[in-house]
Design a protein around this motif. Structure first.
Motif, PDB file in Angstrom:
ATOM      1  N   ASP A 623      -4.224  15.065  13.587  1.00  0.00           N
ATOM      2  CA  ASP A 623      -5.091  13.821  13.572  1.00  0.00           C
ATOM      3  C   ASP A 623      -5.344  13.341  12.273  1.00  0.00           C
ATOM      4  N   ARG A 624      -5.600  14.185  11.288  1.00  0.00           N
ATOM      5  CA  ARG A 624      -5.761  13.836   9.870  1.00  0.00           C
ATOM      6  C   ARG A 624      -4.967  12.897   9.395  1.00  0.00           C
ATOM      7  N   ASP A 625      -3.808  13.325   9.569  1.00  0.00           N
ATOM      8  CA  ASP A 625      -2.496  12.557   9.108  1.00  0.00           C
ATOM      9  C   ASP A 625      -2.421  11.075   9.623  1.00  0.00           C
ATOM     10  N   GLN A 627      -5.100   9.703  10.935  1.00  0.00           N
ATOM     11  CA  GLN A 627      -6.322   8.546  10.272  1.00  0.00           C
ATOM     12  C   GLN A 627      -6.007   8.251   8.812  1.00  0.00           C
ATOM     13  N   ASP A 628      -5.427   9.147   8.089  1.00  0.00           N
ATOM     14  CA  ASP A 628      -5.419   8.922   6.629  1.00  0.00           C
ATOM     15  C   ASP A 628      -4.153   7.991   6.365  1.00  0.00           C
ATOM     16  N   ARG A 629      -3.141   7.937   7.361  1.00  0.00           N
ATOM     17  CA  ARG A 629      -2.203   7.001   7.049  1.00  0.00           C
ATOM     18  C   ARG A 629      -2.688   5.518   7.383  1.00  0.00           C
ATOM     19  N   ILE A 630      -3.619   5.472   8.403  1.00  0.00           N
ATOM     20  CA  ILE A 630      -4.156   4.179   8.720  1.00  0.00           C
ATOM     21  C   ILE A 630      -5.071   3.704   7.707  1.00  0.00           C
ATOM     22  N   LEU A 631      -6.103   4.640   7.057  1.00  0.00           N
ATOM     23  CA  LEU A 631      -6.841   4.272   6.346  1.00  0.00           C
ATOM     24  C   LEU A 631      -6.625   4.199   4.891  1.00  0.00           C
ATOM     25  N   PHE A 632      -5.713   5.005   4.398  1.00  0.00           N
ATOM     26  CA  PHE A 632      -4.974   4.893   2.944  1.00  0.00           C
ATOM     27  C   PHE A 632      -4.110   3.836   2.657  1.00  0.00           C
ATOM     28  N   ARG A 633      -3.447   3.121   3.672  1.00  0.00           N
ATOM     29  CA  ARG A 633      -2.741   2.043   3.595  1.00  0.00           C
ATOM     30  C   ARG A 633      -3.400   0.871   2.921  1.00  0.00           C
ATOM     31  N   PRO A 634      -4.487   0.441   3.751  1.00  0.00           N
ATOM     32  CA  PRO A 634      -5.319  -0.732   2.983  1.00  0.00           C
ATOM     33  C   PRO A 634      -5.888  -0.319   1.622  1.00  0.00           C
ATOM     34  N   VAL A 635      -6.382   1.049   1.385  1.00  0.00           N
ATOM     35  CA  VAL A 635      -6.863   1.410   0.193  1.00  0.00           C
ATOM     36  C   VAL A 635      -5.849   1.175  -0.733  1.00  0.00           C
ATOM     37  N   LEU A 636      -4.751   1.728  -0.541  1.00  0.00           N
ATOM     38  CA  LEU A 636      -3.635   1.502  -1.808  1.00  0.00           C
ATOM     39  C   LEU A 636      -3.180   0.178  -1.872  1.00  0.00           C
ATOM     40  N   GLU A 637      -3.169  -0.506  -0.819  1.00  0.00           N
ATOM     41  CA  GLU A 637      -2.671  -2.107  -1.038  1.00  0.00           C
ATOM     42  C   GLU A 637      -3.893  -2.783  -1.838  1.00  0.00           C
ATOM     43  N   SER A 638      -5.178  -2.502  -1.605  1.00  0.00           N
ATOM     44  CA  SER A 638      -6.333  -2.895  -2.550  1.00  0.00           C
ATOM     45  C   SER A 638      -6.090  -2.618  -3.819  1.00  0.00           C
ATOM     46  N   LEU A 639      -5.539  -1.371  -4.368  1.00  0.00           N
ATOM     47  CA  LEU A 639      -5.533  -1.124  -5.541  1.00  0.00           C
ATOM     48  C   LEU A 639      -4.224  -1.810  -6.098  1.00  0.00           C
ATOM     49  N   ARG A 640      -3.269  -1.845  -5.347  1.00  0.00           N
ATOM     50  CA  ARG A 640      -2.264  -2.687  -5.791  1.00  0.00           C
ATOM     51  C   ARG A 640      -2.445  -4.236  -6.099  1.00  0.00           C
ATOM     52  N   CYS A 641      -3.329  -4.969  -5.327  1.00  0.00           N
ATOM     53  CA  CYS A 641      -4.022  -5.966  -5.712  1.00  0.00           C
ATOM     54  C   CYS A 641      -4.628  -6.193  -6.851  1.00  0.00           C
ATOM     55  N   LEU A 642      -5.351  -5.117  -7.239  1.00  0.00           N
ATOM     56  CA  LEU A 642      -6.281  -5.040  -8.312  1.00  0.00           C
ATOM     57  C   LEU A 642      -5.013  -5.071  -9.680  1.00  0.00           C
ATOM     58  N   ARG A 685      -3.791  13.711  -2.438  1.00  0.00           N
ATOM     59  CA  ARG A 685      -3.290  13.400  -1.083  1.00  0.00           C
ATOM     60  C   ARG A 685      -2.433  12.307  -0.756  1.00  0.00           C
ATOM     61  N   CYS A 686      -2.527  11.443  -1.633  1.00  0.00           N
ATOM     62  CA  CYS A 686      -1.141  10.268  -1.847  1.00  0.00           C
ATOM     63  C   CYS A 686       0.026  10.871  -1.884  1.00  0.00           C
ATOM     64  N   GLU A 687       0.114  11.879  -2.784  1.00  0.00           N
ATOM     65  CA  GLU A 687       1.507  12.546  -2.907  1.00  0.00           C
ATOM     66  C   GLU A 687       2.013  13.437  -1.716  1.00  0.00           C
ATOM     67  N   GLU A 688       1.006  13.761  -0.943  1.00  0.00           N
ATOM     68  CA  GLU A 688       1.350  14.646   0.015  1.00  0.00           C
ATOM     69  C   GLU A 688       1.913  13.720   1.423  1.00  0.00           C
ATOM     70  N   LEU A 689       1.050  12.648   1.459  1.00  0.00           N
ATOM     71  CA  LEU A 689       1.385  11.360   2.404  1.00  0.00           C
ATOM     72  C   LEU A 689       2.830  11.014   2.053  1.00  0.00           C
ATOM     73  N   ALA A 692       5.589  13.190   2.841  1.00  0.00           N
ATOM     74  CA  ALA A 692       5.872  13.406   4.344  1.00  0.00           C
ATOM     75  C   ALA A 692       6.240  12.082   4.959  1.00  0.00           C
ATOM     76  N   TYR A 693       5.825  10.717   4.741  1.00  0.00           N
ATOM     77  CA  TYR A 693       6.041   9.648   5.261  1.00  0.00           C
ATOM     78  C   TYR A 693       6.753   8.232   4.588  1.00  0.00           C
ATOM     79  N   GLY A 694       6.843   8.546   3.492  1.00  0.00           N
ATOM     80  CA  GLY A 694       7.520   7.582   2.491  1.00  0.00           C
ATOM     81  C   GLY A 694       6.639   7.097   1.283  1.00  0.00           C
ATOM     82  N   PRO A 695       7.376   6.198   0.437  1.00  0.00           N
ATOM     83  CA  PRO A 695       6.887   5.858  -0.698  1.00  0.00           C
ATOM     84  C   PRO A 695       5.917   4.753  -0.646  1.00  0.00           C
ATOM     85  N   ARG A 696       5.518   4.211   0.511  1.00  0.00           N
ATOM     86  CA  ARG A 696       4.457   3.341   0.665  1.00  0.00           C
ATOM     87  C   ARG A 696       3.238   4.025   0.407  1.00  0.00           C
ATOM     88  N   PHE A 697       3.063   5.351   0.290  1.00  0.00           N
ATOM     89  CA  PHE A 697       1.872   5.951   0.231  1.00  0.00           C
ATOM     90  C   PHE A 697       1.728   6.742  -1.505  1.00  0.00           C
TER      91      PHE A 697
END
Length: 714
Positions: A623-625, A627-642, A685-689, A692-697
């Motif tokens: 469950d944690r993965d 939720q983190d995949r769905i929440l971390f994606r827009p967080v990381l995208e926001s950081l890239r926009c910055l 946590r980003c490095e863990e994701l 496991a799931y690809g460089p988008r994290f």
């Protein structure tokens, strides 16, 4: 007394006028000693017959010192507890004076300011249209910690107090009087006279100088929390609270806890101490830090124009042209007319334009029925909208906004037809969520005056306006767009012109990640529910059905066709293939047609059985993965926009994500979330994701740099 003036008249009435350093009175570090000195002096005063507490400021009292509370760390919790308890003890001394005490409320009394009023025996407010009365602490992740929860329960009762302490409801003086928060409303010039007259009228009346909760035989109105009739109501309130907050906002939960304890389980003074403990625990919580940072400091920064080009005079739109009377155009017309702007609403036919105006009429009718405006006021607003079919009526407008179909050729056509109708120096705004502003402006005669204006649907309810700066957009045009946004009571952020801008680019990541999870074989209902339990307003698959699978797919294909996206670099290929198959092979358009990830019929929705094609019984994930995949994606995208300069400030990103694309409230916005999560911990946590799931994290360089330096995002 420093910062409190103290005067006693011939009748023995002392008037204390608060005039603390700075623009407002507040419960800062200096308040406690000053307040204590005041109470000491009042207790020692000979011949005292009454006390009037008022303010020399435009506001009565502004509440707590949020800057200081934001800086409080866990190791300072006991210090803060002792400080608050000392102040509350002095407030208790004030309300136990043997003479009547009146709060003469000359302006806004919110938070700690209203808690100070509750200590007084009688509360009189001036009929000031700018005055608001209430306890809004919960909206910043806090609770009323200076006795507000306990006193309001004892004053109003458990149920009537809930909207004020658990939702932060604020009222104008007349409404506050009706609700029982205050006792009188008078003209501003009569405020002090009426306070004095009331004190003189109750001389010798012991009850007038005694708080209700200190009177013999006091009972909580409506029954205490230990009464049988209140048990199911409290249980219902707890259930509704969890449904609303999903357990992610601790403040309302702790407020309800205090209400139950104060409502009959604890004596009054013990309940006050219990309230202090809960207050301190919230001050040091990450949720409160996030919400104070964004909803107070960040919002003030955005509204104050931190991203607005400097040295450009303020401006106002007098006459606005709108091309397209559909859903977006009619919403913009309503917002502008409500702000006093004359609107020329143009569509292809007169009937279509009239229907666009009818939208405003319907909204105004509701406002009149609810008593929020008079029929005359509604008629004046409606008269400002001029529906037309001919383009010539737009001539001389100082701003024209095209809100036509999201197709470049259509937008090019109306630009060619109508740009010349702008008044001298007029601004052309394109309402678009994804189409590149620089490309749209390339066909303009005056590219410097061309700007993107991304409104959110429904326009009359959504508070954000995303202003997009094209390559040639001038600072003057950006400033004028910013001023227009504030004129129509929207919160503006200014962003750069890259694919998807900020909001569309970022909201798309969490949606497509949820689809990717389903395409990998995971249970779609589980994915949808867990995404909602991150604090999102709705599940991501449900959201995609609302937005429409067809729209999302069409936008993606358009961007690929324009060379803005390379399918070979797609980070969620399984999701894109799945959406294409759902649309092309199964005609799954979205909720509008009753067929998306869910089937919709007769007000109910059921998951589409065809999704079984993608189910993999062997697919496992925590469950944690999910939720983190769905929440971390827009967080990381926001950081890239910055990092890329799409965002001009951290505050723009946080406010934009909350107001525009449904970032969970407890995060304080997608960028602020990283601060309280912990920079190093978030990187790990980003490095863990990513593994496991690809460089988008993978953590972007801006995140690594801030983590290495220990610099929060500000």
């Amino acid at each position: 007394m420093k910062e409190f003036s103290y005067s006693k008249d011939a009748a023995g009435i002392v008037t204390v006028t608060m005039d603390m350093e700075g623009p407002v009175n507040s419960m800062n570090a200096e308040f406690g000693p000053i307040f204590k000195q005041m109470v000491d002096r009042l207790e020692a005063e000979e011949g005292l017959t009454g006390v009037i507490l008022t303010s020399a400021k435009d506001t009565f009292f502004a509440g707590g010192d949020l800057k200081r509370l934001l800086a409080i760390t866990p190791d300072q919790a006991e210090m803060l507890f002792a400080e608050v308890e000392d102040m509350k003890a002095d407030m208790r001394r004030l309300e136990k004076l043997p003479v009547p005490v009146v709060a003469a409320i000359n302006g806004a009394a919110l938070g700690g300011g209203f808690e100070l009023c509750l200590v007084c025996n009688h509360r009189i407010a001036a009929s000031n249209p700018k005055t608001k009365i209430g306890l809004p602490e919960v909206t910043l992740g806090l609770l009323p910690g200076a006795g507000g929860v306990v006193r309001l329960v004892h004053l109003l009762g458990l149920e009537p107090a809930m909207p004020f302490v658990m939702e932060g409801k604020q009222l104008a003086p007349e409404a506050a009087l009706k609700a029982g928060l205050i006792h009188e409303v008078v003209a501003p010039e009569d405020l002090l006279t009426r306070a004095r007259d009331w004190i003189l009228s109750v001389q010798g009346d012991a009850d007038a100088a005694t708080q209700p909760w200190d009177q013999k035989g006091h009972r909580i109105p409506g029954g205490g929390s230990n009464s049988p009739k209140m048990a199911p109501r409290i249980a219902g309130a707890a259930a509704m609270l969890f449904q609303k907050t999903k357990g992610l906002l601790p403040a309302p939960k702790k407020i309800l806890d205090i209400m139950v304890e104060a409502g009959g389980k604890l004596d009054f003074d013990t309940a006050l101490r219990y309230e202090t403990r809960r207050f301190v625990s919230l001050v040091i919580s990450p949720e409160a830090k996030n919400m104070i940072s964004t909803f107070f400091f960040g919002l003030n920064q955005v509204k104050g124009g931190a991203s607005r080009p400097k040295d450009v005079p303020r401006s106002k739109v007098q006459r606005l042209g709108i091309l397209g009377a559909g859903m977006m155009g009619q919403g913009i017309a309503y917002s502008a007319a409500m702000a006093g702007i004359e609107v020329v609403l143009r569509d292809m036919t007169q009937d279509a334009a009239e229907r666009g105006k009818a939208y405003t009429e319907a909204l105004l009718t509701k406002r009149v029925k609810r008593g929020r405006m008079t029929e005359a006021e509604a008629a004046a607003v409606l008269a400002r909208i001029i529906p037309v079919a001919e383009t010539e009526a737009l001539r001389g407008c100082d701003m024209i906004i095209e809100a036509v179909f999201e197709k470049i050729e259509v937008k090019d056509q109306v630009l060619a037809e109508c740009e010349a109708l702008l008044g001298e120096g007029g601004v052309w705004g394109s309402n678009t969520s994804t189409l590149p502003i620089t490309r749209l402006a390339s066909k303009a005669a005056n590219r410097a005056n061309f700007v993107g204006l991304h409104f959110f649907s429904p326009v009359d309810k959504m508070p954000l306006l995303e202003i997009i700066a094209g390559q040639d957009t001038s600072d003057e045009t950006l400033a004028r767009a910013f001023d227009f946004a504030q004129q129509i009571r929207k919160t503006p952020i200014i962003v750069g012109d890259k694919t998807g801008f900020y909001t569309s680019r970022t909201i798309g990541t969490k949606i497509i990640e949820a689809v990717e999870l389903v395409a990998e074989g995971h249970d779609p209902i589980r994915v949808d529910n867990l995404s909602r339990l991150t604090g999102m307003p709705t599940g991501m698959l449900s959201l995609l059905d609302e937005v429409q699978i067809k729209l999302v797919t069409d936008i993606y294909r358009t961007q690929v066709g324009m060379g803005l996206l390379d399918p070979a670099e797609e980070q969620n290929p399984k999701a894109r293939d799945m959406l294409a198959a759902m649309l092309d092979d199964h005609d799954r358009v979205g909720r509008a047609t009753g067929k998306g990830f869910y089937d919709y019929a007769d007000g109910a929705k059921v998951i589409w059985e065809g999704l079984q094609h993608w189910r993999d019984p062997e697919a496992t994930i925590s469950d944690r993965d999910i939720q983190d995949r769905i929440l971390f994606r827009p967080v990381l995208e926001s950081l890239r926009c910055l990092e890329e300069g799409v965002l001009r400030s951290v505050a723009d990103g946080n406010i934009g994500s909350i107001m525009g694309i449904g970032a969970p409230v407890h995060t304080g916005g997608y960028i602020q979330y990283v601060n309280t999560y912990g920079l190093d911990r978030f990187v790990a946590r980003c490095e863990e994701l990513a593994a496991a799931y690809g460089p988008r994290f993978a953590p972007p360089q801006i995140l690594r740099d801030h983590a290495a330096d220990g610099r929060p995002f500000r």
